[in-house]
Scaffold this motif. Sequence first.
Motif, PDB file in Angstrom:
ATOM      1  N   VAL A 161     -21.236  21.598   3.934  1.00  0.00           N
ATOM      2  CA  VAL A 161     -22.472  21.460   4.707  1.00  0.00           C
ATOM      3  C   VAL A 161     -23.599  22.281   4.055  1.00  0.00           C
ATOM      4  CG1 VAL A 161     -23.561  22.040   6.926  1.00  0.00           C
ATOM      5  CG2 VAL A 161     -21.315  20.943   6.879  1.00  0.00           C
ATOM      6  N   ARG A 178     -25.007  20.849   0.771  1.00  0.00           N
ATOM      7  CA  ARG A 178     -25.961  19.752   1.014  1.00  0.00           C
ATOM      8  C   ARG A 178     -27.321  20.306   1.438  1.00  0.00           C
ATOM      9  NH1 ARG A 178     -21.364  17.089   3.188  1.00  0.00           N
ATOM     10  NH2 ARG A 178     -21.964  17.596   5.307  1.00  0.00           N
ATOM     11  N   TYR A 219     -24.350  27.959  11.431  1.00  0.00           N
ATOM     12  CA  TYR A 219     -23.005  27.391  11.504  1.00  0.00           C
ATOM     13  C   TYR A 219     -22.178  28.099  12.577  1.00  0.00           C
ATOM     14  CZ  TYR A 219     -18.655  25.247   9.934  1.00  0.00           C
ATOM     15  OH  TYR A 219     -17.494  24.524   9.888  1.00  0.00           O
TER      16      TYR A 219
END
Length: 117
Positions: A41, A44, A112
């Motif tokens: 994640v 990206r 996160y």
Amino acid sequence: MEELINSAKALNAKKLVVLCRLEPGCLGPDGIDHIDAFCQVAERALVNFNADICHWCLAPRLDKSLIEIQYSLAGKVLSRDKAIKFISSFEQDLDVIEERFEDKLTQLINQYIARKR
């Protein structure tokens, strides 16, 4: 299509690849369960970060004998001094870039952790 892939590879060959290995503990006590997904994640999210000269790769640091940050160019591993020289050829400072990267990474880690709760 193959032409497009080859031109993308040629562009990346001219970028400094920065591999950052992250300790699972940075995601908390159960970080080992999340580190792989987080790396994907976060990588990206970093696609456009200094994209003109750097390509960022994130990986779990499961083997403590591996260095935390590794630099390479055109598939060849570089010393930090050579990475500094490469970055300075673009009139930029590797320390400044890394400091901004660490700030962004901290932000991504916090986001996160907040989402997994």
